[in-house]
Design an enzyme around this catalytic site. Sequence first.
Site, PDB file in Angstrom:
ATOM      1  CD  GLU A   1      -2.878  -1.414   2.830  1.00 23.33           C
ATOM      2  OE1 GLU A   1      -3.931  -0.063   2.296  1.00 23.33           O
ATOM      3  OE2 GLU A   1      -2.711  -2.225   3.747  1.00 23.33           O
TER       4      GLU A   1
ATOM      5  CB  SER B   1      -5.300  -1.145  -0.267  1.00 26.90           C
ATOM      6  OG  SER B   1      -5.416   0.206   0.438  1.00 26.90           O
TER       7      SER B   1
ATOM      8  CE1 TYR C   1      -6.402   4.157  -1.338  1.00 29.13           C
ATOM      9  CE2 TYR C   1      -6.957   2.090  -1.510  1.00 29.13           C
ATOM     10  CZ  TYR C   1      -7.039   2.140  -1.078  1.00 29.13           C
ATOM     11  OH  TYR C   1      -6.841   2.500   0.697  1.00 29.13           O
TER      12      TYR C   1
ATOM     13  NE  ARG D   1     -13.218   2.436   5.703  1.00 28.97           N
ATOM     14  CZ  ARG D   1     -12.966   1.956   4.951  1.00 28.97           C
ATOM     15  NH1 ARG D   1     -11.411   2.854   4.844  1.00 28.97           N
ATOM     16  NH2 ARG D   1     -11.448   0.667   4.285  1.00 28.97           N
TER      17      ARG D   1
ATOM     18  CG  ASP E   1     -14.712  -1.770   5.949  1.00 23.06           C
ATOM     19  OD1 ASP E   1     -14.348  -0.497   6.332  1.00 23.06           O
ATOM     20  OD2 ASP E   1     -13.452  -1.713   5.768  1.00 23.06           O
TER      21      ASP E   1
ATOM     22  CD  GLU F   1     -10.825  -5.120   5.594  1.00 27.01           C
ATOM     23  OE1 GLU F   1      -9.749  -4.278   6.061  1.00 27.01           O
ATOM     24  OE2 GLU F   1     -11.081  -6.672   4.543  1.00 27.01           O
TER      25      GLU F   1
ATOM     26  CG  ASN G   1      -9.623  -0.547   7.041  1.00 23.17           C
ATOM     27  OD1 ASN G   1      -8.687  -1.111   6.015  1.00 23.17           O
ATOM     28  ND2 ASN G   1     -10.517  -0.227   7.318  1.00 23.17           N
TER      29      ASN G   1
ATOM     30  N   GLY H   1      -7.058   5.092   5.077  1.00 18.75           N
ATOM     31  CA  GLY H   1      -7.002   5.767   3.868  1.00 18.75           C
ATOM     32  C   GLY H   1      -6.841   6.946   3.321  1.00 18.75           C
TER      33      GLY H   1
END
Length: 324
Positions: free
Chosen positions: A20, A152, A217, A256, A258, A271, A273, A277
């Site tokens: 990443e 990612s 992205y 974050r 998900d 998951e 984070n 990002g």
Amino acid sequence: MRDPKAFGRVLLLMGGWSSERAVSLKSGATVLAALERAGVDVTVMDIDRHCISALVAAHAARPFARAFIILHGRGGEDGRIQALLELLDIPYTGTDVAGSAIGMDKLACKRIWRGEGLPTPPWALVDTLAEANAALKELGLPVMVKPVAEGSSVGVAKVDRAEDLAAAFAEAQRYGSVMMERFVRGGEYTVAILNGQPLPAILLATPHAFYDYNAKYLADDTEYRIPCGLDPAQEAQMKEIAVRAFDLIGGSGWGRVDFMRDEAGHNWLIEVNTVPGMTDHSLVPMAARAAGIDIESLCLQILGTADKSESKPARGADDALGQL
């Protein structure tokens, strides 16, 4: 909000050597510009595997008051850079060493969540293709194949046909241990957390098979729906699960979580984070904007999480470690 000058000399860590890296550099550029506009004294360091001597020398020459970590993936989001900063006594943003290590490990997260009664799809850890084929019979099609410790969506594939499993397993195995997870049909959602408070949930709509690296992205056809379309009670329930899930793995400061929400309206944790990002396609800045927080204010609030005594303490980190 405090005077930006009061943060002192800030070290912005970006780049790294994980898969990443490119995303981290883009995130770092966003954060750097925001902090500079806000008047913060910030010094950038592009981290590599040989960064220790350079970091020690820079800190000895003119000490850093705190560090803003915007490194994604291995080396930056897994507790290693956090451990180095603790050795140097440099306060840093976000989750601590233990929580970072747990958060990077999808399998560890799922074990903790399941142990605490939180919903996460059934899974299997697979070391060989034979084990993957056996897991496929148990989990059924479609199934997600993913590296245990990558972010990612790197190395992740959705397998709809049994004959595609071998290629997906081989690709995921390039990044280390592999897990398979029952695919949940429904909507993809994410909830950002800032100082213990959930931001507005986002519904992700993409023509891709799932919200993969390109959708995250590169693509211009990904839709980000805020409001997310859930009624207030449904969104509040999702937020409550997100905060609980984040706390249980030892997350703190910002992050974050998900989800997949199935057709029956059940939320499934996918998951977490711990260093999300911050690019122009990233979800935390979008959620912050929906809550009335501009990018400068967001970066300053994240920077404030380096004051561990001021940010919300993580709950459950000790219990989480005990379950690994």
